[in-house]
Design a protein around this motif. Sequence first.
Motif, PDB file in Angstrom:
ATOM      1  N   UNK A 280       0.826  -1.208   0.000  1.00 30.75           N
ATOM      2  CA  UNK A 280       0.000   0.000   0.000  1.00 30.75           C
ATOM      3  C   UNK A 280       0.859   1.257   0.000  1.00 30.75           C
ATOM      4  N   UNK A 281       2.040   1.184   0.578  1.00 34.27           N
ATOM      5  CA  UNK A 281       2.961   2.315   0.597  1.00 34.27           C
ATOM      6  C   UNK A 281       3.319   2.759  -0.816  1.00 34.27           C
ATOM      7  N   UNK A 282       3.302   1.798  -1.751  1.00 30.50           N
ATOM      8  CA  UNK A 282       3.671   2.090  -3.146  1.00 30.50           C
ATOM      9  C   UNK A 282       2.452   2.429  -3.992  1.00 30.50           C
ATOM     10  N   UNK A 283       1.385   1.649  -3.839  1.00 31.84           N
ATOM     11  CA  UNK A 283       0.227   1.811  -4.717  1.00 31.84           C
ATOM     12  C   UNK A 283      -0.799   2.804  -4.188  1.00 31.84           C
ATOM     13  N   UNK A 284      -0.802   3.030  -2.885  1.00 34.97           N
ATOM     14  CA  UNK A 284      -1.815   3.878  -2.291  1.00 34.97           C
ATOM     15  C   UNK A 284      -3.182   3.235  -2.215  1.00 34.97           C
ATOM     16  N   UNK A 285      -3.257   1.950  -2.506  1.00 31.72           N
ATOM     17  CA  UNK A 285      -4.525   1.225  -2.545  1.00 31.72           C
ATOM     18  C   UNK A 285      -4.719   0.486  -1.217  1.00 31.72           C
ATOM     19  N   UNK A 286      -5.833   0.752  -0.536  1.00 30.25           N
ATOM     20  CA  UNK A 286      -6.093   0.092   0.734  1.00 30.25           C
ATOM     21  C   UNK A 286      -6.177  -1.418   0.603  1.00 30.25           C
ATOM     22  N   UNK A 287      -6.515  -1.896  -0.598  1.00 27.20           N
ATOM     23  CA  UNK A 287      -6.592  -3.348  -0.810  1.00 27.20           C
ATOM     24  C   UNK A 287      -5.209  -3.998  -0.793  1.00 27.20           C
ATOM     25  N   UNK A 288      -4.145  -3.207  -0.820  1.00 30.81           N
ATOM     26  CA  UNK A 288      -2.771  -3.730  -0.760  1.00 30.81           C
ATOM     27  C   UNK A 288      -2.173  -3.622   0.634  1.00 30.81           C
ATOM     28  N   UNK A 289      -2.975  -3.233   1.607  1.00 26.41           N
ATOM     29  CA  UNK A 289      -2.470  -3.075   2.972  1.00 26.41           C
ATOM     30  C   UNK A 289      -2.026  -4.419   3.539  1.00 26.41           C
ATOM     31  N   UNK A 290      -0.835  -4.450   4.085  1.00 21.32           N
ATOM     32  CA  UNK A 290      -0.319  -5.676   4.692  1.00 21.32           C
ATOM     33  C   UNK A 290       0.255  -6.676   3.716  1.00 21.32           C
ATOM     34  N   UNK A 291       0.337  -6.315   2.429  1.00 18.45           N
ATOM     35  CA  UNK A 291       0.924  -7.227   1.441  1.00 18.45           C
ATOM     36  C   UNK A 291       2.419  -6.947   1.318  1.00 18.45           C
ATOM     37  N   UNK A 292       3.216  -8.014   1.394  1.00 17.90           N
ATOM     38  CA  UNK A 292       4.662  -7.892   1.250  1.00 17.90           C
ATOM     39  C   UNK A 292       5.147  -8.861   0.183  1.00 17.90           C
ATOM     40  N   UNK A 293       6.327  -8.603  -0.313  1.00 18.38           N
ATOM     41  CA  UNK A 293       6.865  -9.423  -1.388  1.00 18.38           C
ATOM     42  C   UNK A 293       7.101 -10.860  -0.907  1.00 18.38           C
ATOM     43  N   UNK A 294       6.697 -11.814  -1.732  1.00 22.52           N
ATOM     44  CA  UNK A 294       6.945 -13.223  -1.427  1.00 22.52           C
ATOM     45  C   UNK A 294       8.401 -13.544  -1.737  1.00 22.52           C
ATOM     46  N   UNK A 295       9.214 -13.872  -0.732  1.00 23.70           N
ATOM     47  CA  UNK A 295      10.630 -14.144  -0.987  1.00 23.70           C
ATOM     48  C   UNK A 295      10.841 -15.552  -1.527  1.00 23.70           C
ATOM     49  N   UNK A 296      11.966 -15.757  -2.180  1.00 29.38           N
ATOM     50  CA  UNK A 296      12.317 -17.111  -2.575  1.00 29.38           C
ATOM     51  C   UNK A 296      12.587 -17.955  -1.329  1.00 29.38           C
TER      52      UNK A 296
END
Length: 386
Positions: A280-296
């Motif tokens: 959400x920090x990047x997109x500004x979309x509340x639907x992305x809140x709490x989403x982080x990159x899936x690491x290998x």
Amino acid sequence: MVHPPSLSTPWVSALGVGRPRPWLLSLLLLAVVSAGCAERPVPTPLDGWRTPFYFGGFEVPFDNPMTVEGRELGRMLFYEKRLSANDQISCGTCHRQERAFTDGRRLARGIDDRRSERNTMSLANLLWGPQRFFWDGRAESLEAQAGQPILNPDEMGSTWGDVIKKLEDTDDYPAKFEAAFGTREITATRISRALATFERTLVSHQSKYDRYLRGETTLSVREQQGRQLFMTHPDVAAGIRGANCVDCHSQFLTSGFRPDFDGFRNNGLDAAHQPGAGLEHVTGDELDRGKFKTPTLRNIELTAPYMHDGRFTTLDEVIDHYDEHIKPSETLDPLIREARNEAQNAPRDSPSLSLTDEEKDALVAFLRTLTDHEFISNEEFTDPHR
């Protein structure tokens, strides 16, 4: 710029065969332009460098082709402490080869021992998976990512002006930049491009799991059970048990999926997230809140602690989280929300996989087959300043 896998051989060259490659054409153009200037060096294409066909295609930017000289310069800069304000910190300080290019800390430490807000991610296999970098995806390319730690006051704390001046005052770097880019002028863009080139060569593909995929070895009964669980989404109605891992961790690379932001997930770490947390920090979309990159997950037994904030110290803790401790929230990944191995008579506040101890042990056994001892000892990735 896309390099498709070969269907007839177990490996595919980064240069490819059979049709022109855009970034290779950029090297050829540079050679033509330089033809009238004999004193101007032409970088050497990084030929013979190969990646496993089962990893799939990848992209290299047109304006930053893979070259021998670029890789070697990037390797020098990766371990160069002059990139930090106090000449004490390099990229390799937090990304240590013996730990699969992580640092073993819960949260990364930068200049003057300042603590970062995030755990250090592995740099293995960056050519694949989401081509947005950092836990929140704020960097749109490896080139964009490479410079940010240099300028971050809590990481390397430097400025481009200071870094460039230090490198210009050395005996070797101006010549290294000329060999890599055809000019002795050192710029922030060229520093970032060299670092990105080296990081793209950090390919991990010699684990037991890779040898299994190539038909060179077999997995034990327990490892095979763990692999089956890893690759399976559970279906109670069909009587299919699974650990639900592959829904977020792609099958062969075990990282997030590539398209757009598909490699960013809310995996139930917290029930309530602060506004702006994660993607959400990047997109500004509340639907992305709490989403982080899936690491290998490759070399996962070497890269503890785990998660973006390093909250888990063991693989057992990670598996227990997905098994019994998922925190529901509005943006929890739906594939996690509905995953069940056993029918429930009443709704629960939290999803549960209901894994047995045997299944948990099998999962850990499979995850350990992802360890690549050649990757963590490859001399081409070591500190050239030693």
